[in-house]
Design a protein around this motif. Structure first.
Motif, PDB file in Angstrom:
ATOM      1  N   UNK A   1      -9.498  -1.194  -4.916  1.00 33.37           N
ATOM      2  CA  UNK A   1      -8.257  -1.152  -5.686  1.00 33.37           C
ATOM      3  C   UNK A   1      -7.240  -0.261  -4.983  1.00 33.37           C
ATOM      4  N   UNK A   2      -6.027  -0.762  -4.860  1.00 37.67           N
ATOM      5  CA  UNK A   2      -4.997  -0.077  -4.085  1.00 37.67           C
ATOM      6  C   UNK A   2      -4.679   1.311  -4.639  1.00 37.67           C
ATOM      7  N   UNK A   3      -4.763   1.490  -5.946  1.00 36.25           N
ATOM      8  CA  UNK A   3      -4.481   2.808  -6.525  1.00 36.25           C
ATOM      9  C   UNK A   3      -5.565   3.813  -6.159  1.00 36.25           C
TER      10      UNK A   3
ATOM     11  N   UNK B   1     -11.164  -2.041   4.333  1.00 32.02           N
ATOM     12  CA  UNK B   1     -11.133  -3.495   4.489  1.00 32.02           C
ATOM     13  C   UNK B   1     -10.074  -4.121   3.583  1.00 32.02           C
ATOM     14  N   UNK B   2     -10.488  -4.740   2.506  1.00 36.26           N
ATOM     15  CA  UNK B   2      -9.603  -5.574   1.697  1.00 36.26           C
ATOM     16  C   UNK B   2      -9.056  -4.793   0.506  1.00 36.26           C
ATOM     17  N   UNK B   3      -7.746  -4.685   0.437  1.00 34.87           N
ATOM     18  CA  UNK B   3      -7.079  -3.918  -0.611  1.00 34.87           C
ATOM     19  C   UNK B   3      -6.488  -4.897  -1.630  1.00 34.87           C
ATOM     20  N   UNK B   4      -6.788  -4.670  -2.905  1.00 40.57           N
ATOM     21  CA  UNK B   4      -6.372  -5.605  -3.946  1.00 40.57           C
ATOM     22  C   UNK B   4      -5.894  -4.825  -5.170  1.00 40.57           C
ATOM     23  N   UNK B   5      -5.438  -5.568  -6.175  1.00 40.28           N
ATOM     24  CA  UNK B   5      -5.041  -4.953  -7.432  1.00 40.28           C
ATOM     25  C   UNK B   5      -3.637  -4.393  -7.397  1.00 40.28           C
ATOM     26  N   UNK B   6      -3.283  -3.728  -8.493  1.00 39.93           N
ATOM     27  CA  UNK B   6      -1.992  -3.069  -8.603  1.00 39.93           C
ATOM     28  C   UNK B   6      -2.125  -1.878  -9.538  1.00 39.93           C
ATOM     29  N   UNK B   7      -1.492  -0.775  -9.146  1.00 46.94           N
ATOM     30  CA  UNK B   7      -1.465   0.401 -10.007  1.00 46.94           C
ATOM     31  C   UNK B   7      -0.154   0.547 -10.740  1.00 46.94           C
ATOM     32  N   UNK B   8       0.752  -0.400 -10.541  1.00 43.45           N
ATOM     33  CA  UNK B   8       2.076  -0.377 -11.163  1.00 43.45           C
ATOM     34  C   UNK B   8       2.544  -1.825 -11.248  1.00 43.45           C
ATOM     35  N   UNK B   9       2.926  -2.299 -12.426  1.00 40.45           N
ATOM     36  CA  UNK B   9       3.294  -3.712 -12.556  1.00 40.45           C
ATOM     37  C   UNK B   9       4.500  -4.129 -11.738  1.00 40.45           C
ATOM     38  N   UNK B  10       5.223  -3.161 -11.180  1.00 43.32           N
ATOM     39  CA  UNK B  10       6.381  -3.512 -10.351  1.00 43.32           C
ATOM     40  C   UNK B  10       6.006  -3.722  -8.891  1.00 43.32           C
ATOM     41  N   UNK B  11       4.727  -3.513  -8.536  1.00 45.88           N
ATOM     42  CA  UNK B  11       4.290  -3.655  -7.150  1.00 45.88           C
ATOM     43  C   UNK B  11       3.150  -4.661  -7.086  1.00 45.88           C
ATOM     44  N   UNK B  12       3.290  -5.650  -6.212  1.00 48.09           N
ATOM     45  CA  UNK B  12       2.207  -6.615  -6.046  1.00 48.09           C
ATOM     46  C   UNK B  12       2.091  -6.985  -4.578  1.00 48.09           C
ATOM     47  N   UNK B  13       0.955  -7.557  -4.218  1.00 51.12           N
ATOM     48  CA  UNK B  13       0.670  -7.916  -2.830  1.00 51.12           C
ATOM     49  C   UNK B  13       1.427  -9.188  -2.476  1.00 51.12           C
ATOM     50  N   UNK B  14       2.338  -9.089  -1.505  1.00 46.08           N
ATOM     51  CA  UNK B  14       3.130 -10.253  -1.102  1.00 46.08           C
ATOM     52  C   UNK B  14       2.685 -10.825   0.244  1.00 46.08           C
TER      53      UNK B  14
ATOM     54  N   UNK C   1       0.834  -1.202   0.000  1.00 50.91           N
ATOM     55  CA  UNK C   1       0.000   0.000   0.000  1.00 50.91           C
ATOM     56  C   UNK C   1       0.867   1.250   0.000  1.00 50.91           C
ATOM     57  N   UNK C   2       1.889   1.277   0.859  1.00 49.48           N
ATOM     58  CA  UNK C   2       2.729   2.458   0.967  1.00 49.48           C
ATOM     59  C   UNK C   2       3.404   2.833  -0.335  1.00 49.48           C
ATOM     60  N   UNK C   3       3.855   1.845  -1.096  1.00 53.58           N
ATOM     61  CA  UNK C   3       4.521   2.130  -2.363  1.00 53.58           C
ATOM     62  C   UNK C   3       3.555   2.765  -3.366  1.00 53.58           C
ATOM     63  N   UNK C   4       2.294   2.382  -3.304  1.00 56.40           N
ATOM     64  CA  UNK C   4       1.301   3.037  -4.166  1.00 56.40           C
ATOM     65  C   UNK C   4       1.036   4.467  -3.708  1.00 56.40           C
ATOM     66  N   UNK C   5       1.043   4.687  -2.398  1.00 50.75           N
ATOM     67  CA  UNK C   5       0.879   6.051  -1.887  1.00 50.75           C
ATOM     68  C   UNK C   5       2.028   6.936  -2.370  1.00 50.75           C
ATOM     69  N   UNK C   6       3.240   6.416  -2.343  1.00 49.25           N
ATOM     70  CA  UNK C   6       4.396   7.175  -2.824  1.00 49.25           C
ATOM     71  C   UNK C   6       4.188   7.593  -4.274  1.00 49.25           C
ATOM     72  N   UNK C   7       3.751   6.680  -5.098  1.00 56.83           N
ATOM     73  CA  UNK C   7       3.542   7.002  -6.512  1.00 56.83           C
ATOM     74  C   UNK C   7       2.415   8.011  -6.697  1.00 56.83           C
ATOM     75  N   UNK C   8       1.380   7.914  -5.874  1.00 51.58           N
ATOM     76  CA  UNK C   8       0.287   8.889  -5.957  1.00 51.58           C
ATOM     77  C   UNK C   8       0.769  10.277  -5.553  1.00 51.58           C
ATOM     78  N   UNK C   9       1.651  10.355  -4.565  1.00 52.84           N
ATOM     79  CA  UNK C   9       2.243  11.640  -4.189  1.00 52.84           C
ATOM     80  C   UNK C   9       3.038  12.229  -5.353  1.00 52.84           C
ATOM     81  N   UNK C  10       3.861  11.398  -5.974  1.00 52.47           N
ATOM     82  CA  UNK C  10       4.674  11.869  -7.098  1.00 52.47           C
ATOM     83  C   UNK C  10       3.801  12.307  -8.258  1.00 52.47           C
TER      84      UNK C  10
END
Length: 323
Positions: free
Chosen positions: A221-223, A169-182, A12-21
């Motif tokens: 969706x996480x994005x 609740x439940x966060x899914x998906x990806x807004x960047x192909x380099x980030x996925x839920x691990x 989640x945090x990595x998507x927040x970083x990209x949204x900030x940028x």
């Protein structure tokens, strides 16, 4: 304005970083990499490896990077495991948040967006959860998130901290192909793991009082989630009023059977889920209203279920199908 994203190397945090940028805001990441991944952080974003429990490190980070606000995503997020590890959960989520707030006060950083959780509600017996639904957390994780919200509120009174908490609740998906839920505990990774290993995914109970007999939940969706974190940060920067907490909810929810059907449809891997017994304490339906967040935080469901599944699957495949 520079925002520190704690836990910014996580899903989640990595998507927040990209949204900030994407919003032309500066970001710096602090993460101990206990569950995050260094490669999730863009190369040009300053990265500090360490824990929010380290007050001296926080102070240096604020000073060296000119931090003006915090988006606090770091934490121990496994509700089920928290029952077996309550002391660890409280240390990470309560002591860690208190240490962060103390460093913020010491360095004059007066605004924070807190990544809370719908776990603060427990298992409410209502058709649609709103911000005023009674709080009844039923795990150390949920309790720790509610205490985090209390800490922010108390600092608001004592020190003028400007804050808001986002519950979901439940966060899914990806807004960047380099980030996925691990995460080893979330539904999408569990189903993907099973399919990639040649196993059949399972559903825990199909006799609930829901349209298809399986649990209904919010899946977001996480994005979309990241956009609202940044919208909250922008309002804090502008000195605009915010409620103490917002639900990021779908308003209608999706069933586990619908998730399974979408995964089969999107991946092209046909399967019939194994029906396992119910899990103890699993309520039939928990869905939240996102109306208040839509009013203030640009919250909306921008992705269909198939798009959520497709983006998550593509990111997983881009990672080589690794766990």
């Amino acid at each position: 304005m520079t925002w520190l994203v704690t836990g910014g190397a996580g899903y989640i945090g990595a998507h927040v970083v990209r949204a900030l940028l994407d919003s032309d805001l500066s970001a710096v990441v602090l993460d101990d990499l206990s569950s995050g991944h260094r490669e999730f952080v863009p190369a040009h974003v300053p990265f500090v490896r360490g824990s929010i429990l380290d007050g001296a490190l926080l102070a240096r980070t604020f000073d060296e990077h000119g931090v003006t606000g915090v988006i606090h995503v770091a934490g121990f997020k496994y509700a089920g495991v928290s029952v077996q590890r309550p002391l660890h959960t409280y240390e990470q989520n309560v002591t860690g948040t208190a240490t962060l707030l103390a460093a913020m006060q010491d360095r004059g950083v007066d605004r924070i967006v807190f990544s809370s959780s719908a776990a603060v509600y427990g298992t409410p017996d209502v058709d649609l959860v709103t911000e005023s639904t009674p709080k009844n957390p039923q795990s150390p994780y949920g309790e720790s998130k509610l205490i985090g919200e209390w800490l922010l509120a108390d600092q608001g009174v004592a020190a003028g901290l400007r804050h808001t908490s986002l519950r979901y609740f439940n966060v899914v998906g990806s807004g960047d192909p380099s980030i996925y839920d691990t995460s080893p505990h979330n539904l999408f990774p569990l189903v993907f793991d099973a399919l990639l290993d040649g196993r059949t995914p399972q559903i825990n109970g199909d006799d609930y009082p829901t349209p298809d007999g399986t649990n209904v939940r919010d899946y977001l969706h996480v994005a979309d989630l990241a956009v609202s974190h940044v919208a909250a940060a922008r309002r804090l920067d502008a000195g605009e009023p915010l409620d103490a907490a917002y639900n990021l909810g779908s308003g209608d929810g999706v069933s586990v059977a619908q998730i399974m059907a979408a995964i089969a449809r999107v991946t092209g891997i046909e399967f019939t889920p194994i029906i396992a017994p119910r899990r103890a304490g699993d309520p039939p339906r928990i869905v939240a209203s996102g109306e208040t967040a839509a009013r203030d935080l640009d919250w909306r469901m921008r992705h269909t279920l198939d798009q959520m599944v497709s983006s998550a699957w593509q990111a997983r495949m881009a990672a080589g199908g690794a766990s």
